[in-house]
Design an enzyme around this catalytic site. Structure first.
Site, PDB file in Angstrom:
ATOM      1  N   LEU A 100       0.869  -1.175   0.000  1.00  0.00           N
ATOM      2  CA  LEU A 100       0.000   0.000   0.000  1.00  0.00           C
ATOM      3  C   LEU A 100       0.904   1.223   0.000  1.00  0.00           C
ATOM      4  O   LEU A 100       1.779   1.366   0.857  1.00  0.00           O
ATOM      5  CB  LEU A 100      -0.903   0.002   1.241  1.00  0.00           C
ATOM      6  CG  LEU A 100      -1.654   1.305   1.503  1.00  0.00           C
ATOM      7  CD1 LEU A 100      -2.638   1.617   0.377  1.00  0.00           C
ATOM      8  CD2 LEU A 100      -2.422   1.225   2.821  1.00  0.00           C
ATOM      9  N   GLU A 101       0.700   2.090  -1.009  1.00  0.00           N
ATOM     10  CA  GLU A 101       1.485   3.320  -1.096  1.00  0.00           C
ATOM     11  C   GLU A 101       0.608   4.456  -0.585  1.00  0.00           C
ATOM     12  O   GLU A 101      -0.441   4.735  -1.157  1.00  0.00           O
ATOM     13  CB  GLU A 101       1.889   3.562  -2.571  1.00  0.00           C
ATOM     14  CG  GLU A 101       2.789   4.750  -2.781  1.00  0.00           C
ATOM     15  CD  GLU A 101       3.132   4.947  -4.264  1.00  0.00           C
ATOM     16  OE1 GLU A 101       2.304   4.586  -5.130  1.00  0.00           O
ATOM     17  OE2 GLU A 101       4.228   5.453  -4.564  1.00  0.00           O
ATOM     18  N   ILE A 102       1.031   5.065   0.501  1.00  0.00           N
ATOM     19  CA  ILE A 102       0.252   6.173   1.059  1.00  0.00           C
ATOM     20  C   ILE A 102       0.919   7.477   0.655  1.00  0.00           C
ATOM     21  O   ILE A 102       2.140   7.628   0.784  1.00  0.00           O
ATOM     22  CB  ILE A 102       0.133   6.034   2.589  1.00  0.00           C
ATOM     23  CG1 ILE A 102      -0.799   4.870   2.907  1.00  0.00           C
ATOM     24  CG2 ILE A 102      -0.370   7.329   3.226  1.00  0.00           C
ATOM     25  CD1 ILE A 102      -1.003   4.591   4.363  1.00  0.00           C
ATOM     26  N   THR A 105       5.636   4.747  -7.128  1.00  0.00           N
ATOM     27  CA  THR A 105       5.566   3.487  -7.893  1.00  0.00           C
ATOM     28  C   THR A 105       5.208   3.724  -9.361  1.00  0.00           C
ATOM     29  O   THR A 105       5.904   3.239 -10.254  1.00  0.00           O
ATOM     30  CB  THR A 105       4.561   2.511  -7.266  1.00  0.00           C
ATOM     31  OG1 THR A 105       3.333   3.191  -7.077  1.00  0.00           O
ATOM     32  CG2 THR A 105       5.054   1.985  -5.940  1.00  0.00           C
TER      33      THR A 105
END
Lengths: 763, 478
Positions: free
Chosen positions: A509-511, A547
């Site tokens: 998960l990219e926050i 990403t």
């Protein structure tokens, strides 16, 4: 500090002794002096059974550290010397962990392969003494029993495990680029047979207690208990100990056989295995399977096969020697370094560095029941969070709810959960078409179409109905969060949560935080992500964040490679043989050609010619022809339901012909193509660190490996630069730059590292 | 407001008892002892103004037999009919004087329950009740007949009915065994198939797997764990030893034997089994030595478990029935009631780890509701599903930690004194027909209160699904 701890141990011992006195059980008291020095291992004699307890006072888990091994040897010597003791029980005092494995730091702090080999040999010797113990030792396993812990357990004469979800057995060394180096490669095949042993050691997967019993890995199961006169965890350990003591006595009295009578199937299997050619066939099959899956990029699985083979075919002396030597060699490989780095990174990215959020998210709403939205709903609702799934159409909602049901039902079929659990989990999911009840929602994650106007509209609709504390998270893959937040009345509550498809399988998960996002909002988003079981990186805002921004230039390069006449299959082969789990052409199909086109165009506008390479029109033309990738059945490949093999889409040739480019032979060898793809990825990643999008190289590596499938054996783009050499990479890029221009211009940070070889991203 | 009123009422009712106690203090030593135990009750009576008194007029049961013995060839409704007929005979009740019939059962016989009314008619009409009496079946696992009775209490208290027959039956000699879901689906499709081709196609689709039947199991729906397995874990959680369990089981059988020999089990009626002899005694009572008990192997958790066949209740056939009425109606009809049915509670907790702890949760709750304390109770009747379960409940009630952590109390609940506890045997020795045990418990409490001269009795039972029940019964002034 240490004094206090020693005192604590002492007082515990005395109180136990007192209890035993009153109970009238006879025992000897020669243990007290040894207790003073030992902090990790202690023992107590109950009747004629010595109960050896493991408890690392400095950690949540027990590891076979130097200290632990030393104390264990001392305690076992005492147990063997004590005439009153007839048998022993080995148990951990920690509720969720027996022994989680060897201490990785211990291995990493060695300076040579020989040193690691010596470590391995010491472990082998200790477990050999355990195996040959004149007094039977029962391993009482509750919680994780992994790596060195499992090797310890299988050296014991008998194993009893709790039938709890937390009790898992396995040899995960291969995932760290290592092999079971304390007798595991030698004992496991004898215990569970060649095929199962290979399966365990080569996949490193966790085995649950009931499965372990079936395999013959443990001898007996004990049910976990509920609350009684103590908490369930405490009482279960006590009960396990009581039962284990009973069995230890039973073994001494010959009432309980150590070896189970073999069934007919097992006898047949043993007979078949007695033929050398059968065994050779197994080695061959396993070897080719490993080669096919790892492309020969990972040395550990091959070494495991070698050790097992040596032990079985040439006897234990050669086997143990091979094991320890190979263990030493593997520990020094860059692959192992990369995998261990990823392991540490993963542990670090499973923590909330932003503190405890003010409010726990109890109700989470998801807008858009598409593939992403439903995926997020699935990983949320099964953690006990009330989840609202909102869509605009009945058909869309039905599809999304069906996806969640199917995801859970598949788990039921695999017996991970019962049908009762599935149903009660699903009762926490509410599907709806309007915003009713949104005033109770603590966080909204939108997964609607990637269009800034739609995002703005949705944001305004949400803000009109939710309570002031509610957080708005956008699951966008490329739109800058600050652009989305521009429409918000409370931009401090707006954050990006970029999930990866399929959500229930992809760990990352990219926050994304903007300058305005509050710390509490970030803490809350991280807390939700952790609850969903995600590995989390927190990055700064910008087009494509981290990403997507790294992936885009690589895909642009892939399109150019296709335009230069490389077949999609060949492109896939080149990327997978470099270590990517999914080939570039397949990846484009999975992401969706339309999404790729969209992103390429957006980021192209934002970053200019650096993101050029392949012609965006190639992708657009494909979209116009309906080749949107897997979801439309056609992309670079043709997808037919039920068929596992996929053929190249024949019509794509015409499209590529239209946009034909002439390859430059100077930079078109297979290896050059690979480095053209990878260097653009890596350069962009380093640039993200340089620009502060990334906070540290560690998160960059984790994001690339877990989100984009960057080769795990390389450990991520930053570790790759460290191990490959920034100077060598820059040299290659300069060569490509001469042909293609600024797309291959190395960024400043990379140049700095190239200039000074002592500069490393990872120490 | 009403609760305030109630508490004042409760406060008042204490003072007269104090006065009585003071007056009695001059009595001689020996009298003083017995009287004191009666007079120190927190409350003189549980009667409440504005609430109808509900009384137990009579309770009967067929002998409880090990399944597969003399009742083997009957059907459940035969047993039910026997109990209902026995009740009619013993009370001499006019057949149309009953307002409503409620009957409990757990494992339902397909043949007779496929149509509910048919089922009830089999039981009630066969027993000679009027066809004008409505009836229904209830099911709540091992406390089904408790539910039947308390439903009746509710109907009377609400003024809807004056006289209710409640009861329950369980017949383990024959349980419905179903076809597999696949087979059922095929058979149902078969009945809808129109052409021969369709029929043949369906018949052709039947595979071996279709033929394996589904057996009913005494297992939890939510956890798929059998009850014996859960009981073993519960016993282990509370550290109940095998010896403790065996001792309690021997106690149960010994007391049951004594009660049977002394003729105390007056609720048992004789039943002429068609084609067989007259049965008039429970046949599961077996007094064994501790040595014999110790020889048995664990029945569920093998081999290190502690629950054995001998320290568990056995599969039983049996039926029971009670007549409950409003006090005025009973008196008007000339009956001498046996007891008042007072406060009752149902509780529910975690079906996995606290499946059988119903009594521990129910007892303090019903005592609080009634405004009584443990020491006010003269007669305890707990349902003995497993010796380990009883011992675990006793230990839970005796634990401060458990009371604080799980019951939200300041300290432990306290345990019933064993000299008041299940003195005429229990489910371990007399048997436990799931749907019928509740009425046996109520009737036994009433009979023991009469025999032993106590005022308040308490019954408690656990049931599948983590449920539990407790009820306070007050002796009818003699």
């Amino acid at each position: 500090m240490a004094g206090v701890r020693a005192l604590g141990v002492l007082s515990r011992v005395t109180s136990r002794r007192y209890a035993l006195f009153t109970g009238g059980t006879c025992r000897t008291f020669s243990v007290a002096p040894a207790m003073l020095a030992q902090t990790h291992v202690s023992y107590e004699v109950k009747g004629d059974v010595a109960v050896v307890r493991i408890n690392d006072p400095n950690s949540k888990v027990n590891t076979l550290s130097i200290q632990m091994q030393k104390e264990m040897a001392e305690v076992m010597d005492e147990v063997w010397a004590n005439d009153a003791v007839k048998s022993a029980v080995l148990i951990s005092s920690k509720p969720g962990c027996f022994i989680a494995g060897a201490d990785i730091n211990m291995i990493q702090s060695c300076n040579s392969a020989d040193e690691v080999t010596t470590l391995s040999q010491e472990g082998q010797k200790m477990f050999e003494r355990i195996e040959k113990s004149p007094k039977p030792i029962v391993a009482a396993i509750n919680g994780s029993c992994l790596g060195g812990g499992l090797e310890f357990a299988i050296a014991c004469q008998y194993r009893i495990a709790t039938k709890s979800k937390k009790t898992v057995l396995g040899t995960p060394e291969v995932m760290l680029g290592l092999l079971p180096g304390a007798g595991g490669t030698q004992r496991l095949p004898k215990m569970v047979g060649l095929p199962s042993a290979f399966d365990m050691m080569l996949t490193g997967r966790n085995i649950r207690a009931d499965k372990a019993k079936k395999m013959g890995l443990v001898n007996q199961l004990v049910d976990p208990l509920g609350p009684g006169l103590k908490s369930p965890e405490e009482r279960t350990i006590d009960y396990l100990e009581e039962v284990a003591i009973e069995y230890a006595r039973g073994i001494v009295n010959k009432k309980i056989p150590i070896r189970k009578e073999k069934g007919r199937m097992e006898k047949i299997q043993d007979y078949v295995m007695s033929f050398e050619f059968v065994r050779n066939q197994i080695y061959k099959t396993v070897h080719s399977k490993v080669m096919k899956q790892s492309k020969g990029l990972y040395p550990a699985p091959l070494k495991i096969i070698e050790c097992v083979k040596t032990g079985v075919e040439q006897g234990p002396v050669a086997g143990y020697l091979s094991e320890s030597q190979n263990f030493g060699q593997l520990a020094r490989t860059s692959e192992s370094g990369a995998l261990i780095g990823l392991y540490h990174g993963q542990v670090a990215c499973k923590k909330n560095h932003y503190g405890v959020p003010q409010r726990e998210v109890k109700t989470l709403a998801i807008l858009g029941a598409g593939l992403m939205g439903a995926g997020v709903a699935q990983v949320t609702v099964d953690k006990g969070v009330h989840t609202v799934l909102k869509d605009t159409t009945v058909s869309g909602l039905a599809r999304g709810e069906q996806q969640v049901y199917k995801g859970l039902n598949d788990k039921t079929k695999k017996r991970n959960i019962t049908s009762f659990q599935r149903d009660s989990i699903l009762s926490g999911l509410t599907g709806q078409l309007d915003y009713s009840g949104f005033e109770k929602v603590d966080m909204v994650i939108e997964a609607v179409f990637e269009d800034i106007h739609i995002k703005h509209a949705v944001l305004k609709e949400v803000e009109a109905v939710v309570s002031p504390h509610c957080i708005f998270a956008s699951n966008t893959s490329a739109l800058p969060i600050k652009d989305i937040a521009a429409a918000s009345k409370r931009p401090d509550k707006v954050i990006g949560m970029h999930y990866f498809s399929p959500v229930d399988k992809m760990q990352l998960l990219e926050i994304i935080t903007t300058d305005q996002t509050s710390k509490d909002t970030t803490a809350s988003a991280v807390a939700v992500g952790l609850k969903q079981g995600k590995v989390i990186i927190v990055v700064g805002d910008g087009p494509g964040f981290y990403t997507t921004r790294c992936l885009a230039p690589m895909l642009a390069e892939a399109v150019r490679v296709l335009q230069e006449g490389v077949d999609p299959k060949k492109l896939d082969a080149l990327t997978t043989s470099f270590g990517f789990p999914v080939g570039a052409a397949t990846l484009a199909d999975e992401v969706g050609i339309d999404v790729a086109a969209h992103v390429a165009e957006d980021l192209g506008k934002a970053f200019g010619s650096r993101f050029g390479g392949g012609n965006v029109e190639v992708l657009k033309t494909m979209v116009d022809l309906g080749f949107k990738g897997r979801k439309s059945g056609k992309g670079c490949y043709i997808y037919q339901p039920g068929l596992k093999t996929k053929e190249v889409n024949p019509d794509i040739g015409d499209v590529l012909e239209q946009f034909r480019m002439t390859p430059n032979p100077a930079v078109s060898s297979d290896s050059d193509v690979q480095y053209r793809l990878v260097s653009r990825f890596v350069n962009e990643a380093v640039l993200c660190l340089q620009e502060g999008i990334l906070k540290n190289p560690l998160e960059g590596d984790i994001g690339a490996v877990f989100g984009l499938g960057f080769p795990p054996c390389l450990g991520g783009p930053f570790r790759f630069v460290d191990s490959f050499g920034a100077d060598k990479l820059v040299e290659k890029m300069r060569r490509f730059e001469a042909v293609y221009g600024n797309q291959f211009t190395p960024c400043q940070l990379l140049l700095d590292h190239a200039k000074d070889s002592s500069k490393k991203f990872h120490k | 407001m009403s609760s305030m009123l109630l508490s004042t009422m409760r406060g008042c009712s204490v003072s007269p008892s104090w006065a009585v106690r003071l007056g009695n203090s001059s009595l001689s030593e020996s009298y003083c002892l017995t009287l004191l135990s009666v007079q120190t009750k927190s409350k003189k009576t549980l009667a409440r103004p504005g609430v109808k008194n509900v009384v137990l007029v009579e309770g009967v049961r067929t002998p409880f037999l090990l399944s597969g013995t003399t009742y083997a060839d009957l059907m459940p409704h035969d047993l039910a009919r026997a109990a209902l007929q026995g009740l009619l005979q013993r009370t001499g009740l006019p057949k149309d004087a009953v307002d409503y019939i409620i009957y409990g059962t757990v494992i339902q016989e397909v043949k007779t329950t496929s149509i509910l009314r048919h089922n009830i008619n089999q039981r009630t009409l066969g027993a000679g009740f009027s066809d004008k009496i409505p009836a229904h079946t209830v099911t709540m696992a091992c406390i089904s007949s408790n539910q039947a009775m308390t439903s009746g209490v509710g109907l009377i208290a609400a003024g809807q009915c004056d006289s209710i027959v409640a009861g329950g039956v369980e017949f383990m000699s024959d349980v419905p065994i179903r076809h597999s879901r696949k087979m059922r689906k095929t058979m149902l499709s078969l009945s809808r198939a129109k052409t021969l081709g369709q029929r043949l196609g369906l018949i052709g689709s039947i595979r071996m797997a279709h033929l394996s039947p589904e057996l009913p199991a005494v297992a939890e729906f939510s956890t798929a764990e059998t009850m014996g397995h859960s009981a073993d874990r519960l016993a282990a959680a509370f550290g109940v030893s095998r010896v403790e369990q065996d001792e309690f089981a021997v106690r149960s059988h010994t007391l049951a034997k004594k009660a049977q020999d002394a003729g105390l089990l007056q609720d048992v009626i004789s039943f002429k089994v068609p084609g067989r002899d007259i049965v008039s005694k429970d046949n599961g009572i077996r007094v064994s030595s501790m040595e014999q008990m110790g020889k048995l192997k664990a029945a569920f958790i093998k081999p290190h478990g502690t629950v054995t066949a001998a320290n568990s209740s056995f599969l039983t056939d049996g039926a029971s029935a009670v007549l409950i009425m409003s006090e005025e109606k009973a008196l008007a009809m000339g009956y001498k009631p046996k007891a008042y049915l007072r406060d009752f509670v149902y509780v529910s907790q975690d079906p996995k780890d606290q499946l059988l702890l119903g009594p521990t949760y129910g007892t303090p709750k019903v005592l609080e509701r009634a405004g009584l304390t443990m020491s006010d109770i003269d007669v305890f009747e707990f349902h003995e599903a497993f010796a380990g379960q009883i011992m675990a409940n006793l230990k839970a009630m005796d634990s401060d930690w458990f009371g604080q952590t799980y019951l939200g109390k300041k300290s432990k609940v306290g345990t019933p004194p064993m000299e008041k506890f299940n003195l005429w045997g229990g489910s371990l020795s007399l048997g436990h027909p799931f749907g019928a045990t509740g009425c046996r418990l109520v009737t036994t409490v009433a009979h023991r209160l009469q025999k032993e001269g106590g005022q308040y009795g308490l019954l408690a039972a656990c049931a599948a699904g983590g449920q539990g029940h407790a009820m306070v019964i007050e002796a009818y002034p003699q």
